[in-house]
Design an enzyme around this catalytic site. Structure first.
Site, PDB file in Angstrom:
ATOM      1  CG  ASP A   7     -14.906 -29.815  11.481  1.00  0.00           C
ATOM      2  OD1 ASP A   7     -15.601 -28.950  10.890  1.00  0.00           O
ATOM      3  OD2 ASP A   7     -15.301 -30.417  12.504  1.00  0.00           O
ATOM      4  CB  CYS A  64     -15.549 -27.096  13.775  1.00  0.00           C
ATOM      5  SG  CYS A  64     -15.902 -26.581  15.457  1.00  0.00           S
ATOM      6  CB  THR A  66     -20.267 -25.930  17.872  1.00  0.00           C
ATOM      7  OG1 THR A  66     -18.991 -26.515  18.153  1.00  0.00           O
ATOM      8  CG2 THR A  66     -21.342 -27.011  17.887  1.00  0.00           C
ATOM      9  CG  HIS A  97     -12.366  -4.581  24.937  1.00  0.00           C
ATOM     10  ND1 HIS A  97     -13.355  -4.572  25.886  1.00  0.00           N
ATOM     11  CD2 HIS A  97     -12.406  -3.364  24.342  1.00  0.00           C
ATOM     12  CE1 HIS A  97     -13.979  -3.388  25.878  1.00  0.00           C
ATOM     13  NE2 HIS A  97     -13.422  -2.640  24.937  1.00  0.00           N
ATOM     14  CG  HIS A 133      -8.323  -3.338  26.507  1.00  0.00           C
ATOM     15  ND1 HIS A 133      -9.207  -4.038  27.296  1.00  0.00           N
ATOM     16  CD2 HIS A 133      -8.975  -2.210  26.114  1.00  0.00           C
ATOM     17  CE1 HIS A 133     -10.346  -3.370  27.376  1.00  0.00           C
ATOM     18  NE2 HIS A 133     -10.227  -2.247  26.674  1.00  0.00           N
TER      19      HIS A 133
HETATM   20  C1  RB5 Z   1     -18.229 -32.622  13.925  1.00  0.00           C
HETATM   21  O1  RB5 Z   1     -19.353 -33.434  13.829  1.00  0.00           O
HETATM   22  C2  RB5 Z   1     -18.390 -31.630  15.069  1.00  0.00           C
HETATM   23  O2  RB5 Z   1     -18.261 -32.284  16.289  1.00  0.00           O
HETATM   24  C3  RB5 Z   1     -17.393 -30.502  14.946  1.00  0.00           C
HETATM   25  O3  RB5 Z   1     -17.556 -29.873  13.722  1.00  0.00           O
HETATM   26  C4  RB5 Z   1     -17.466 -29.413  15.984  1.00  0.00           C
HETATM   27  O4  RB5 Z   1     -18.755 -28.912  16.125  1.00  0.00           O
HETATM   28  C5  RB5 Z   1     -16.828 -29.703  17.275  1.00  0.00           C
HETATM   29  O5  RB5 Z   1     -16.762 -28.860  18.190  1.00  0.00           O
END
Ligand code: RB5
Length: 142
Positions: A7, A64, A66, A97, A133
């Site tokens: 994203d 993304c 996180t 694994h 596994h």
């Molecule tokens: C976008 O602001 C953020 O929410 C997205 O990149 C991500 O971290 C979502 O899990």
């Protein structure tokens, strides 16, 4: 072929990773997003997940902010095992694994230097193939 997707939160790290893959002579397909304009991570997580599940690409890398939202989204697609990794040990173990076929990264969690090391570890580590596994991976799908 490696499927890439992010994203807006992962857009700039994805550019770094594309440069790195090119330097390594590895082919990739970028499933978007193609700018840093705000967008919805499930669209890109699922696009990469389908490319891997359908056999168009052997592995995927999704990013993304996180790494959490995009990995949750990718893991909804049957046959996908997306692993969110913030260190090289996890990247190695999830290949050995779990035979993870998609690596998820959080661009707001890891810097580009560490992300590249995690990517290399993920791409260069084979599945162990150990019976226990294989059995556990099959149980994920059952
Ligand atoms: C976008 O602001 C953020 O929410 C997205 O990149 C991500 O971290 C979502 O899990």
């Amino acid at each position: 072929m490696i499927a890439l997707g992010s994203d807006h939160g992962g857009f700039y790290l994805k550019q770094e990773l594309m440069k790195h893959l090119e330097e390594r002579g590895l082919e990739y397909t970028d499933y978007g997003t193609y700018s840093d304009a705000s967008c919805d991570y499930p669209v890109y997580g699922k696009a990469v997940a389908h490319a891997v599940a359908d056999g168009e690409c052997e592995k995927g890398i999704i990013i993304c902010g996180t790494g959490i939202g995009i990995s949750i989204s990718a893991n909804k697609v049957p046959g996908v095992r997306a692993a969110l990794c913030g260190d090289c040990f996890s990247a190695e173990m999830t290949r050995l694994h779990n035979d993870a076929n998609i690596l998820a990264l959080g661009a707001r969690v890891v810097g580009p230097g560490l992300a590249i090391k995690i990517v290399d570890t993920f791409l260069d580590t084979p599945f162990s193939g150990d019976e226990r596994h294989v059995r556990r991976i099959k149980q994920i799908e059952d």
